[in-house]
Design an enzyme around this catalytic site. Structure first.
Site, PDB file in Angstrom:
ATOM      1  N   CYS A   1       0.819  -1.223   0.000  1.00  0.00           N
ATOM      2  CA  CYS A   1       0.000   0.000   0.000  1.00  0.00           C
ATOM      3  C   CYS A   1       0.857   1.279   0.000  1.00  0.00           C
ATOM      4  CB  CYS A   1      -0.907  -0.026   1.222  1.00  0.00           C
ATOM      5  SG  CYS A   1      -1.827   1.501   1.501  1.00  0.00           S
ATOM      6  N   PRO A   2       0.519   2.275  -0.827  1.00  0.00           N
ATOM      7  CA  PRO A   2      -0.589   2.350  -1.794  1.00  0.00           C
ATOM      8  C   PRO A   2      -0.245   1.804  -3.182  1.00  0.00           C
ATOM      9  CG  PRO A   2       0.471   4.477  -1.675  1.00  0.00           C
ATOM     10  CD  PRO A   2       1.194   3.591  -0.683  1.00  0.00           C
ATOM     11  N   GLY A   3       1.016   1.349  -3.356  1.00  0.00           N
ATOM     12  CA  GLY A   3       1.336   0.701  -4.619  1.00  0.00           C
ATOM     13  C   GLY A   3       2.511   1.248  -5.388  1.00  0.00           C
ATOM     14  N   GLY A   4       3.374   2.014  -4.739  1.00  0.00           N
ATOM     15  CA  GLY A   4       4.519   2.589  -5.441  1.00  0.00           C
ATOM     16  C   GLY A   4       5.443   1.548  -6.046  1.00  0.00           C
TER      17      GLY A   4
ATOM     18  N   ASP B   1      -1.123  -6.232   1.619  1.00  0.00           N
ATOM     19  CA  ASP B   1      -1.182  -5.135   2.594  1.00  0.00           C
ATOM     20  C   ASP B   1      -2.627  -4.993   3.071  1.00  0.00           C
ATOM     21  OD1 ASP B   1      -1.014  -2.539   3.955  1.00  0.00           O
ATOM     22  OD2 ASP B   1       0.869  -2.296   2.857  1.00  0.00           O
TER      23      ASP B   1
ATOM     24  N   ASP C   1       9.003  -3.415   1.048  1.00  0.00           N
ATOM     25  CA  ASP C   1       9.410  -2.126   1.619  1.00  0.00           C
ATOM     26  C   ASP C   1       8.600  -1.878   2.893  1.00  0.00           C
ATOM     27  OD1 ASP C   1      10.623   0.345   1.953  1.00  0.00           O
ATOM     28  OD2 ASP C   1       9.227   1.387   0.634  1.00  0.00           O
TER      29      ASP C   1
ATOM     30  N   LYS D   1      15.511  -1.076   6.901  1.00  0.00           N
ATOM     31  CA  LYS D   1      15.494   0.187   7.637  1.00  0.00           C
ATOM     32  C   LYS D   1      16.650   0.184   8.636  1.00  0.00           C
ATOM     33  CE  LYS D   1      11.647   0.847   5.428  1.00  0.00           C
ATOM     34  NZ  LYS D   1      11.566   1.740   4.264  1.00  0.00           N
TER      35      LYS D   1
END
Length: 363
Positions: free
Chosen positions: A227-230, A246, A284, A313
């Site tokens: 989400c949102p789909g990048g 997601d 991610d 991260k």
């Protein structure tokens, strides 16, 4: 020629210093790093002459995680006369050319560090490039074809209007991008700016000539934490069918493609559909790097995917050490199962407090 300059994201100078010292020591080369916090670059000074050139040749640039560019440099040229900066710069290049044949050089970059302060010099650097290039061409340099696979790029690195380093990088072992930064345009129809991270990762880790073979409409991908789909957007753009995992909503524009199935599940618990061969896993998710590493390892060990790009991260402290630990643990997990694999990692321009990792299983 005992100095290297390495560009980086401001704030990651200590990581670059630790990394270049590690890589140099593996080659039996020792020195020390000059680090200025938030400067966007590191100077590594070797104890022995000519060893910087060896490092620029023999440390594979694609193994450096935190460095954007690596080049051999002169000493700092200070107090340059605004009326004639070119003469001392050409002289410094002439001194370097006693050891390296710049007849094979093909490009000149007049650069600054990637900081707000340094960017104030960008207009000057752009204007200064033309007369400096003309002066260097008069020396018989910069005449090689830009497409050649050997030779050098010449660099003039300004740290102040009257102070610069001059140097060179090797075409077969450097970043071909100005300041080490690829210029990517945000797609107007992408759901989020995070899409640029995956686009840069694909351009960084996968050779252009192999991209259509390794990412195409005959393949299936999984995006954990989609989400949102990048990231899903980048896979769909290349023709893949994507399981977008997601609890959050995906962009309507992605549903409209007919190339995604939204799975409202926990990315850590999701398993690929049976009787479906998943080619790509991307991830991610905001989570501890050790936990993400274990998740990726599980997918690879179970044969759920063949290739993956994911983000780790970074913690507030000991970032370099944490990265190396995660990558080593993944390598051990895969090696223990006798898997043939390649791992690459990079602190991309579009990354912030994270690095991006690529793993490909080989036949």
């Amino acid at each position: 020629m005992n100095k290297l300059a390495l560009y980086c994201r401001p704030g990651f100078e200590k990581e670059v210093a630790a990394e270049i010292a590690d890589q140099a020591s593996h080659l039996g080369v020792f020195g020390f790093a000059r680090v200025q916090d938030n400067s966007g670059y590191v100077i590594f000074e070797c104890y022995q002459p000519d060893e910087a050139d060896r490092l620029a040749r023999d440390i594979p640039f694609n193994r450096l995680i935190f460095a954007r560019q690596m080049m051999v440099i002169s000493g700092l040229l200070e107090d340059l006369d605004p009326a004639d900066r070119i003469s001392p710069i050409v002289t410094a290049f002439e001194e370097l050319s006693q050891q390296v044949n710049f007849a094979q050089s093909s490009e000149l970059f007049v650069e600054t560090a990637d900081t707000n302060e340094a960017k104030e010099l960008s207009t000057f650097c752009r204007k200064f490039t033309v007369p400096l290039r003309q002066a260097l061409k008069k020396q018989g340099w910069l005449s090689a074809k830009a497409t050649q696979k050997s030779g050098q790029f010449l660099h003039c690195f300004f740290v102040k209007p009257n102070c610069c380093y001059v140097g060179y990088s090797y075409v077969d072992n450097h970043s071909p991008h100005f300041m080490g930064i690829p210029r990517l345009k945000f797609p107007a129809d992408a759901p989020s700016r995070s899409t640029l991270k995956l686009e840069e990762a694909i351009l960084t880790f996968i050779p252009r000539k192999e991209e259509n073979k390794r990412l195409n409409e005959n393949m299936i991908g999984v995006d954990l934490g989609a989400c949102p789909g990048g990231w899903t957007y980048q896979l769909v753009k290349r023709g893949l069918f994507v399981y977008a995992v997601d609890h959050g909503k995906m962009a309507a524009s992605l549903h409209d493609t007919g190339r995604i199935e939204h799975c409202a599940e926990d990315g850590f618990k999701f398993q690929p559909p049976k009787r479906k061969k998943v080619d790509w896993l991307v991830c991610d998710m905001v989570e501890q790097p050790s936990r993400i590493s274990l998740l990726i390892g599980k997918w690879l060990l179970n044969g759920w995917c063949r290739e993956t790009i994911f983000n780790l991260k970074l913690p507030m402290k000991k970032r370099y050490q944490e990265v190396i630990l995660c990558l080593e643990n993944l390598a051990v997990m895969l090696a223990e199962q006798n898997l043939n694999f390649e791992i690459q990692a990079k602190h991309l321009y579009h990354d912030r407090e994270e690095i991006t990792v690529h793993i490909a299983l080989k036949p």
